[in-house]
Design an enzyme around this catalytic site. Structure first.
Site, mmCIF file in Angstrom:
data_model
loop_
_atom_site.group_PDB
_atom_site.id
_atom_site.type_symbol
_atom_site.label_atom_id
_atom_site.label_comp_id
_atom_site.label_asym_id
_atom_site.label_seq_id
_atom_site.Cartn_x
_atom_site.Cartn_y
_atom_site.Cartn_z
ATOM 1 N N TYR A 71 -8.658 0.943 6.531
ATOM 2 C CA TYR A 71 -9.258 1.827 5.534
ATOM 3 C C TYR A 71 -10.784 1.783 5.656
ATOM 4 O O TYR A 71 -11.461 1.142 4.871
ATOM 5 C CB TYR A 71 -8.797 1.450 4.126
ATOM 6 C CG TYR A 71 -7.417 1.977 3.794
ATOM 7 C CD1 TYR A 71 -7.257 3.271 3.315
ATOM 8 C CD2 TYR A 71 -6.286 1.191 3.982
ATOM 9 C CE1 TYR A 71 -6.000 3.765 3.013
ATOM 10 C CE2 TYR A 71 -5.026 1.683 3.684
ATOM 11 C CZ TYR A 71 -4.880 2.969 3.199
ATOM 12 O OH TYR A 71 -3.623 3.459 2.911
ATOM 13 N N ASP A 88 4.672 0.670 4.017
ATOM 14 C CA ASP A 88 4.563 -0.539 4.826
ATOM 15 C C ASP A 88 4.433 -1.740 3.901
ATOM 16 O O ASP A 88 4.720 -1.664 2.714
ATOM 17 C CB ASP A 88 3.358 -0.425 5.777
ATOM 18 C CG ASP A 88 2.094 0.028 5.041
ATOM 19 O OD1 ASP A 88 2.041 -0.092 3.798
ATOM 20 O OD2 ASP A 88 1.154 0.506 5.709
ATOM 21 N N GLU A 148 4.823 10.755 3.525
ATOM 22 C CA GLU A 148 4.376 9.405 3.185
ATOM 23 C C GLU A 148 4.281 9.282 1.667
ATOM 24 O O GLU A 148 4.180 10.267 0.934
ATOM 25 C CB GLU A 148 2.999 9.153 3.819
ATOM 26 C CG GLU A 148 2.378 7.800 3.527
ATOM 27 C CD GLU A 148 3.031 6.651 4.262
ATOM 28 O OE1 GLU A 148 4.109 6.230 3.786
ATOM 29 O OE2 GLU A 148 2.482 6.189 5.278
ATOM 30 N N ASP A 198 0.813 -1.209 0.000
ATOM 31 C CA ASP A 198 0.000 0.000 0.000
ATOM 32 C C ASP A 198 0.849 1.262 0.000
ATOM 33 O O ASP A 198 0.626 2.171 -0.806
ATOM 34 C CB ASP A 198 -0.915 0.001 1.220
ATOM 35 C CG ASP A 198 -1.702 1.289 1.366
ATOM 36 O OD1 ASP A 198 -2.458 1.614 0.430
ATOM 37 O OD2 ASP A 198 -1.550 1.979 2.390
#
Length: 477
Positions: free
Chosen positions: A225, A75, A433, A72
């Protein structure tokens, strides 16, 4: 659009010099980012030297092969919901801006990127009413910092599976949209059998989602999510893509039904892995053209262009988490609206260009790893933070100063805050990120802009003469 400018855009004339950045190069880099996110048994064509086979024992609860797919973010979990949203936007961009990829020389790599996602999605849907929506445990995964190839946690990893008793309508409908959109790409590429397989899965998932209704966060409390927008937008999104892929009136009627049932004429505030409404509104304006869809699409894009919050340097600011991602998604959707000709001038194209160019360097620095002026060097990404083997990798590496040992080419970082402030800090997982969905609208917008601004290779005196002739004829009518 104004007539002359429209014809110049169609013929690729007068626009070539307007591209301030090498969109072709960035498309290629973005595709490298997706390759760096691959898991499973990597192909011989793997172009990321610091990535090897990983998680080759991922299996389902009945022994199904769940290897492959994409990590994703920084990670190692495979989250079905945002991954499916990613593939839908990528497929949309590929289908409507194929020429943009061809100009970049990246069409085959784009097909490989989409196929890697689709092959995995086929595995996650082993029967009509079963869908694996997650592989890996978020808590366990986030307690590990290291290379995916050296995973020390659960083996095989835990999974989350949606069924008729534990439905996940958002995930099933989104995956339906992704597979329907991708089926069109592969069919147009001459891969009719593969396209038909994807369309079969898309229709089964659509039936599963709409028949056994339930929010994924109700079926699976605490799921990472969660869907805040509910599943109405995904129902409309999937029905629209199936209508486009099949031309069947059933799906057109379903779009009308969902539009009323879920009150989907409202203006959303973003385009994201969770909220697909603006994308669905624009898609339906483009393929159906009904006034209600055109009005909704125009309402969103007019708001984004003229009224939505902007940073002092011009980035449309829709959310602090992944601000650049949100801007790129809006840019892509409004480029699609521009191609549907629902606005009267070039505002949407100009807006999209300003957003993408901000990301590429107009901001004063690049927000894309490995590209442009002073690009990010510390994206929040485990594998990229690890030194070359045989050195070990651990949480110590997460907090070391200096650039990541591995360059995560093409990754779009989260981006600045409302005041244009950004710090290249690996520990800042809000602004630094990276994720699959961050690059999806971004890459698709790049392909669309490449199509608009870089068609000089197919323009020339004869095209110019023809274009001018058409303008004269139309003006004299």
């Amino acid at each position: 659009m104004k007539l002359l400018n429209f014809i110049l855009l169609v013929f690729g004339l007068g626009a070539v010099s307007a591209a301030n950045y090498n969109y072709s190069e960035v498309i290629g880099l973005s595709l490298l980012f997706y390759e760096a996110q691959r898991t499973g048994v990597l192909p011989p064509t793997n172009r990321i030297p610091w990535r090897k086979d990983s998680f080759v024992t991922d299996i389902g609860q009945n022994g199904e092969d769940l290897t492959g797919g994409y990590f994703d973010a920084g990670d190692h979990v495979k989250f079905g919901f945002p991954a499916a949203g990613t593939m839908t936007l990528l497929a949309w961009g590929m289908y409507d801006s194929k020429r943009g990829y061809e100009i970049a020389g990246e069409w085959m790599n784009a097909l490989d990127c989409l196929r890697w996602g689709m092959d995995y999605m086929i595995k996650t849907h082993p029967s009509a009413n079963v869908l694996y929506i997650q592989v890996g445990d978020t808590v366990e995964d986030h307690n590990y910092w290291g290379r995916p190839e050296e995973w020390t946690g659960s083996n095989p990893r835990p999974t989350i599976r949606a069924t008729t008793l534990l439905p996940s309508s958002e995930c099933a409908a989104e995956q339906s949209a992704a597979m329907a959109a991708a089926s069109m790409v592969f069919k147009e590429n001459g891969e009719t059998a593969y396209g038909a397989t994807l369309l079969m899965h898309a229709e089964q998932l659509y039936s599963f989602a709409t028949t056994y209704r339930g929010n994924n966060n109700d079926s699976f409390p605490g799921i990472t999510y969660s869907s805040w927008s509910g599943y109405g937008d995904e129902f409309l999104w999937a029905a629209a893509w199936l209508y486009r892929a099949t031309g069947r009136e059933q799906f057109k009627e379903d779009c009308n039904r969902f539009w009323t049932e879920f009150d989907l004429s409202v203006r959303p505030k973003e385009v994201s892995w969770d909220n697909k409404l603006a994308g669905a509104q624009v898609l339906l304006a483009k393929i159906d053209g009904s006034p209600k869809y055109v009005t909704a699409a125009r309402n969103f894009c007019d708001w984004v262009v003229k009224e939505a919050p902007k940073t002092p340097l011009g980035l449309v600011y829709l959310d602090q988490w992944g601000s650049a991602r949100h801007a790129a998604n809006a840019a892509f959707v409004c480029l699609q609206a521009a191609s549907a000709d629902i606005n009267t001038d070039e505002d949407y194209i100009a807006f999209a260009k300003t957003q993408i160019d901000y990301v590429l360097g107009d901001y004063g620095r690049s927000l894309v790893v490995g590209y442009g002026l002073n690009p990010p060097q510390q994206p929040h990404h485990r594998a990229a933070s690890c030194p070359d083997l045989p050195a070990t990798c651990s949480f110590t590496d997460a907090f070391l100063p200096g650039p990541n040992p591995q360059i995560l080419y093409g990754a779009l970082v989260g981006g600045p805050d409302i005041n244009d402030e950004y710090e290249d800090d690996r520990s800042d997982y809000v602004r630094n990120e990276v994720a699959l969905d961050y690059n999806a609208g971004f890459q698709s917008a790049l392909a669309n802009l490449n199509l608009i601004y870089n068609q000089g290779s197919i323009s020339g005196t004869s095209l110019l003469t023809g274009a001018v002739g058409i303008v004269v004829i139309l003006l004299l009518r």
